[in-house]
Write a protein that holds these residues in place. Structure first.
Motif, PDB file in Angstrom:
ATOM      1  N   THR A  26      25.348  37.159 -18.645  1.00 50.63           N
ATOM      2  CA  THR A  26      26.379  36.386 -19.358  1.00 50.63           C
ATOM      3  C   THR A  26      27.204  37.273 -20.281  1.00 50.63           C
ATOM      4  N   SER A  27      26.499  38.092 -21.107  1.00 48.80           N
ATOM      5  CA  SER A  27      27.211  38.958 -22.047  1.00 48.80           C
ATOM      6  C   SER A  27      26.350  40.175 -22.343  1.00 48.80           C
ATOM      7  N   PRO A  28      26.577  41.289 -21.671  1.00 49.66           N
ATOM      8  CA  PRO A  28      25.757  42.492 -21.884  1.00 49.66           C
ATOM      9  C   PRO A  28      25.676  42.955 -23.341  1.00 49.66           C
ATOM     10  N   PRO A  29      26.782  42.950 -24.102  1.00 52.76           N
ATOM     11  CA  PRO A  29      26.681  43.439 -25.494  1.00 52.76           C
ATOM     12  C   PRO A  29      25.713  42.603 -26.339  1.00 52.76           C
ATOM     13  N   VAL A  38      22.081  43.185 -25.186  1.00 52.61           N
ATOM     14  CA  VAL A  38      21.513  44.452 -25.675  1.00 52.61           C
ATOM     15  C   VAL A  38      21.065  44.301 -27.124  1.00 52.61           C
ATOM     16  N   LEU A  39      21.885  43.625 -27.915  1.00 56.72           N
ATOM     17  CA  LEU A  39      21.549  43.404 -29.325  1.00 56.72           C
ATOM     18  C   LEU A  39      20.227  42.646 -29.460  1.00 56.72           C
ATOM     19  N   VAL A  40      20.081  41.563 -28.699  1.00 53.14           N
ATOM     20  CA  VAL A  40      18.881  40.730 -28.785  1.00 53.14           C
ATOM     21  C   VAL A  40      17.662  41.479 -28.249  1.00 53.14           C
ATOM     22  N   VAL A  41      17.814  42.146 -27.108  1.00 49.35           N
ATOM     23  CA  VAL A  41      16.675  42.833 -26.473  1.00 49.35           C
ATOM     24  C   VAL A  41      16.152  43.946 -27.379  1.00 49.35           C
ATOM     25  N   LEU A  66      34.197  35.104 -24.314  1.00 49.33           N
ATOM     26  CA  LEU A  66      33.006  34.268 -24.149  1.00 49.33           C
ATOM     27  C   LEU A  66      33.427  32.813 -24.165  1.00 49.33           C
ATOM     28  N   THR A  67      32.881  32.025 -23.247  1.00 50.60           N
ATOM     29  CA  THR A  67      33.203  30.599 -23.233  1.00 50.60           C
ATOM     30  C   THR A  67      32.282  29.868 -24.199  1.00 50.60           C
ATOM     31  N   ILE A  68      32.677  28.644 -24.527  1.00 53.40           N
ATOM     32  CA  ILE A  68      31.832  27.834 -25.421  1.00 53.40           C
ATOM     33  C   ILE A  68      30.484  27.541 -24.766  1.00 53.40           C
TER      34      ILE A  68
END
Length: 593
Positions: free
Chosen positions: A156-159, A162-165, A272-274
């Motif tokens: 969905t959103s790589p950036p 990465v932050l969460v992982v 990013l969509t809602i």
């Protein structure tokens, strides 16, 4: 100490390799169902924002419900599967532990203590069960959910993914690094619990003595001190665990704050969509729960590892007295030889027995006397291989005892010890202990020879009477006579009486010995007694002094020798005379005259 308990558990998991192969499959389906729910929700939100028909929205709702149903079914199947592993491993380990405890030698039993072993055999298994039944399946589900969830977030959103992982793996790594600290802390809790159990067991057994000496309050004070230490160690573990456990939830919440900020900027920029934004928020909730489950599973891992390590320490203890691979099961008749036998007192280097040379022909009776601590019981302990000699050897019919299977030896040599232990069950079962289908006639005959039949009328149900824990409902003499009947019903080739008539009155002792003379015909018999009257008719009498055979011969020969035995005999006569005088001075005076 790191995970030593888990290494010990591995052999017990081998029979469940199919379960271990199926369990990750169940966990994978459950985790996938849980992880795809936010993705479906995100698509539904985007469709709503774009304008969607009601029937399509219903399909999205049914999809989410279906995924929830799949999750529930496979979590249930996974829990049942890990429950079977928990039950099987705990069952087999407890069987092995109990069997090993029964084989432990005196030194090992003295090292652990009854209370400590009871703690390991009961309380520690709770944590092994919890690890397999709950921690194991929680860990598998949480790890797979984290992996799938992070992968879907990356699509969905790589950036943001990465932050969460990165944040999640930092907290998981911190838990792994601090795991040994928790394991050591929990092991200290279990050790203290074992001390407390040992103290309680010892003092409950000695309750009458404590009351007799008015020691109840000091005993309670000492118990409180041990309990306070246990509470403090529990508190230390809880503080350490509480410091580590919130880390996953805290990190996920920090990640949520960053996602809210960066995600909002990405929505404004059209990156990013809602729906994807909502999807990320829901994922963070799921991952927060998964990380928390992983933390709980990790705590159970440390507890299970510490508990398994304590149980494994007992199971790895190899008994000093055990069968060799070459051990045999010959038919034995009871010719016994002690050849240069020496036994060291445990841990002191002092000799309990030294240079003992003795031959006992099959079918003869030998009396063994001597002062307290002279080595009489040590000598008898060699016959059943309770201990082995440090020098020399003991043989039966030419076979070294160490070359005979223990089961064969101990069915041939039956000892009635000084301390009689009965179990809380029927008197009949205490006599036939371990034997099946013994005719009542044989039981009554053994009881008659032991003069136990004299007391059956006083018992409410005769041989069917429950004697209570450790034979609490019987007198000391009744317990000793029950132990003698227990030995006689086995019809051993070698009968050993280790001062087993000490609690029986003189008249009954004489009757029992008279019966034994005919009952032990053709049977080798060794009798240790403080009463010389119990051994005076023996074929041979041995006087032991400071671990050596000081005198040997028949009663008359030893009296003529006028040595230690004669001195003991005179003291016994004098004591009997004094006792008679105390009971009836006039009668005693006439007897002396």
């Amino acid at each position: 100490m790191k995970h030593i308990g888990l290494q010990f558990l591995l052999p017990y998991m081998r029979p469940y390799y199919r379960h271990l192969l199926i369990a990750p499959f169940y966990a994978l389906i459950g985790a996938a169902a849980s992880a795809f729910s936010p993705a479906l929700l995100g698509l539904a939100v985007d469709e709503v924002m774009a304008g969607i028909r009601t029937e399509v929205l219903v399909l999205y709702a049914l999809g989410i419900v279906g995924l929830a149903g799949i999750l529930a079914i496979f979590r249930y199947l996974l829990r049942m599967l890990t429950g079977e592993i928990a039950a099987g491993v705990s069952y087999q380990m407890s069987q092995d532990l109990f069997a090993r405890i029964l084989l432990l030698d005196r030194a090992a039993l003295a090292q652990y203590g009854t209370g400590d072993l009871l703690s390991r055999a009961s309380n520690d298994f709770i944590y092994i069960w919890r690890f397999y039944s709950a921690g194991f399946q929680m860990a598998m589900h949480a790890l797979l959910l984290l992996a799938i969830g992070c992968a879907l977030m990356a699509v969905t959103s790589p950036p943001l993914a990465v932050l969460v992982v990165v944040m999640i793996f930092l907290t998981v790594g911190t838990q792994v690094l601090l795991g040994p600290v928790l394991e050591r802390s929990f092991d200290r809790v279990q050790q203290q619990l074992a001390y407390l159990a040992a103290y309680a067991q010892e003092h409950l057994t000695a309750q009458r003595m404590l009351a007799a000496y008015a020691q109840e309050q000091p005993a309670v004070a000492r118990f409180k001190a041990l309990n306070d230490t246990l509470a403090q160690r529990n508190l230390d573990f809880v503080l350490r665990s509480s410091a580590i456990a919130p880390l996953p939830s805290l990190v996920v919440r920090l990640a949520a704050a960053l996602v809210v900020g960066f995600g909002g900027v990405m929505i404004i920029n059209g990156e990013l969509t809602i729906g994807q934004y909502v999807q990320f928020i829901v994922y963070l909730g799921l991952l927060s729960g998964a990380a928390q489950s992983l933390s709980q599973a990790f705590e159970r891992l440390q507890q299970g590892s510490a508990a398994a390590g304590r149980i494994g320490a007992v199971l790895r203890r190899v008994p000093d007295i055990a069968d060799t691979e070459e051990a045999v099961s010959p038919l034995l008749h009871g010719n016994i030889r002690f050849e240069g036998v020496g036994v060291r007192a445990g841990g002191t280097g002092r000799w309990s027995l030294r240079h003992v040379d003795l031959e006992i022909e099959a079918g003869t009776t030998v009396g063994i006397v001597g002062a307290t601590g002279s080595g009489k019981s040590t000598l008898l302990s060699l016959l059943g291989r309770v201990i082995d000699p440090d020098e020399g050897r003991v043989t039966i019919d030419g076979y070294d005892l160490r070359s005979i299977r223990l089961a064969t030896l101990r069915s041939t040599v039956v000892t009635v010890p000084q301390e009689t232990l009965l179990f809380s069950m029927e008197l009949r079962r205490n006599i036939t202990l371990g034997l099946n289908n013994i005719p009542d006639e044989r039981i009554f005959e053994a009881a008659r020879v032991a003069r136990l039949t004299n007391d059956l009328a006083q018992l409410p149900h005769g041989l069917g009477t429950i004697v209570g824990e450790r034979g609490a409902t019987l007198s000391g003499g009744q317990k000793q006579r029950t132990a003698i009947a227990r030995a006689l019903v086995r019809d051993p080739r070698v009968l050993v009486l280790d001062d087993s008539l000490a609690s029986v009155d003189t008249h009954t002792t004489a009757e029992i010995l008279e019966e034994l003379r005919s009952a032990r015909a053709g049977r080798t018999c060794l009798i240790v007694s403080q009463r010389l009257a119990s051994v005076r008719d023996a074929d041979q009498i041995i006087v032991i002094d400071e671990g050596r055979i000081a005198e040997r011969g028949t009663h008359q020969n030893l009296l003529a020798l006028d040595g230690r035995y004669a001195a003991m005999y005179r003291r016994e006569l004098q004591q009997a005379e004094e006792d008679t005088h105390d009971a009836d001075p006039n009668s005693a005076t006439e007897d002396i005259r």
